[in-house]
Design an enzyme around this catalytic site. Structure first.
Site, short mmCIF file in Angstrom:
data_model
loop_
_atom_site.label_atom_id
_atom_site.label_comp_id
_atom_site.label_asym_id
_atom_site.label_seq_id
_atom_site.Cartn_x
_atom_site.Cartn_y
_atom_site.Cartn_z
N GLY A 106 1.15 -1.51 -0.12
CA GLY A 106 -0.16 -0.02 -0.03
C GLY A 106 1.29 1.14 0.06
N GLY A 108 2.89 2.82 -2.67
CA GLY A 108 2.76 3.58 -4.09
C GLY A 108 3.54 2.82 -5.20
CG ASP A 156 2.14 -0.40 -11.21
OD1 ASP A 156 2.75 0.79 -11.95
OD2 ASP A 156 0.94 -0.52 -10.55
C1 GLA Z 1 -1.15 2.16 -10.30
C2 GLA Z 1 -1.74 1.59 -11.40
C3 GLA Z 1 -0.97 1.47 -12.16
C4 GLA Z 1 -0.80 3.78 -12.61
C5 GLA Z 1 -0.60 4.29 -11.49
C6 GLA Z 1 -0.12 5.71 -11.77
O1 GLA Z 1 0.10 1.99 -9.77
O2 GLA Z 1 -1.28 -0.04 -11.16
O3 GLA Z 1 -1.27 1.30 -13.61
O4 GLA Z 1 -2.10 3.62 -13.51
O5 GLA Z 1 -1.22 3.84 -10.21
O6 GLA Z 1 -0.10 5.59 -12.38
#
Ligand code: GLA
Length: 373
Positions: A106, A108, A156
């Site tokens: 969680g 980021g 990601d």
């Molecule tokens: C999350 C999502 C990604 C992207 C980011 C923001 O991590 O999984 O696909 O959109 O937020 O950039």
């Protein structure tokens, strides 16, 4: 005893290009040196799987022939991957898996993609399913869409699988073309400051942003008769339909168009070794995410504002989906310790929350860590 396969699967950072991956944009992520570690082995059964998570101290038992959504958080990442793999291959059989996460959850840095990609990559190897990296990336994304419910972009999963040591990756999320860009930021460091405010509850807001971008794009595309892609949209067009868009959609779209420009400027700056420019662009991104895209929070804003008072920090911004998690900072190596101390003290005073931190480096993507013997 069946052969054991060990996999490491990293989280990611993103230097710049936030919330543009699901808008045909450019992103500049890298895999990091914090991973989820998997141990996998076949258990000889046709369809019985056990997945044990060390962090959560719980075991998930799955019947491959009866897959459905679970109720506990991390279960759906696993179930989603198994479900999507089953659609691509009929070679999956029973297995036992343990996983241990060193990726803060969680925050980021996408512990979710690390989990999806590590499991998919590992099972592909274990059962010799023959799926290529892009299939693994996309199935991870679909697992998140269909089982977790976040309509995430591709960044990601891409970063976790494709990461390369000492490189960031410029990904064109429309064509999926990408390029490795070597990065040496010495004498600076990439410092992550974790607000320890979890963004777990933000899935709804994420999907709302995605929908707003689609709605805004539709208005602009219709007015100007252009194809429905943010790559065809200019700032001038947005100004010309400010009224039709209304304030919120105008702001969302304006952020996307500007952020795409910033990513390309950032790549130029990086190629020239101009970290000062890179830092300024990161600050601009944060402003956009805060004011126009509205995915920041007071804790993140505090840390970014705080960094602006220190010349050893070249740039800082919130990273990932938002509403909590980490800020990414480019900071001179000589200032890291004193800065972390000072920021922690100020942050604690303001929010009564402990700040945590780590330095990271662009690292290898999901891989086998020890060949089975
Ligand atoms: C999350 C999502 C990604 C992207 C980011 C923001 O991590 O999984 O696909 O959109 O937020 O950039």
């Amino acid at each position: 005893m069946a052969i054991e396969l060990r996999i490491s699967s990293p989280g990611r950072i993103n230097l710049i290009g936030e919330h543009v991956d699901y808008n045909d944009g450019f992103v500049l992520p890298a895999a990091i040196d914090k991973c989820i570690y998997f141990k996998l082995r076949k258990n000889g059964s046709a369809n019985r799987c056990t997945i044990k998570s060390k962090g959560f101290e719980s075991i998930l038992v799955v019947d491959l022939d009866h897959l459905s959504q679970g109720t506990e958080g991390w279960h759906n990442y696993v179930l989603g991957v198994l479900h999507e793999m089953g659609k691509l291959s009929n070679g999956l059989r029973g297995f036992d898996c343990t996983m241990e996460s060193k990726v803060p959850i969680g925050s980021g840095v996408s512990s979710s993609a690390a989990l999806e990609c590590g499991l998919a990559f590992g099972l592909n190897e274990l059962f010799d399913l023959g799926l290529d990296k892009w299939q693994l990336i996309k199935l991870g994304q679909r697992a998140e869409h269909n089982f977790v419910g976040t309509k995430c972009g591709i960044m990601d999963q891409f970063a976790s699988i494709m990461g390369k040591k000492n490189h960031v990756m410029l990904l064109d999320c429309r064509s999926l073309d990408f390029e490795y860009i070597p990065i040496d930021i010495n004498p600076y460091r990439l410092l992550l400051l974790n607000t320890n405010v979890s963004h777990k509850l933000s899935t709804g807001e994420y999907n709302v942003r995605k929908q707003q971008c689609e709605d805004g794009l539709e208005v602009v595309a219709e007015k100007f008769g252009i194809g429905k892609s943010f790559r065809n949209v200019t700032e001038k067009m947005l100004e010309d339909c400010q009224e039709e868009l209304g304030e919120t959609l105008f702001n969302r779209c304006s952020y996307i168009v500007q952020e795409n420009k910033r990513v390309l400027q950032a790549v130029n700056a990086l190629r020239k070794g101009n970290l000062v420019k890179m830092g300024l662009l990161m600050y601009d991104t944060h402003e956009g995410l805060r004011k126009k895209f509205e995915v920041s929070c007071p804790e993140l804003d505090f840390l970014v504002d705080f960094s602006k008072t220190k010349e050893q920090v070249l740039g800082a911004r919130m990273m990932g989906g938002g509403f909590g998690g980490c800020t990414l900072n480019i900071i001179h190596k000589s200032a890291v310790d004193s800065y972390v101390k000072e920021a922690s003290k100020a942050y604690k005073k303001a929010f009564n929350i402990e700040l945590s931190h780590f330095i990271t480096l662009p690292s290898e993507g999901t891989s086998i860590t020890k060949q089975p013997t």
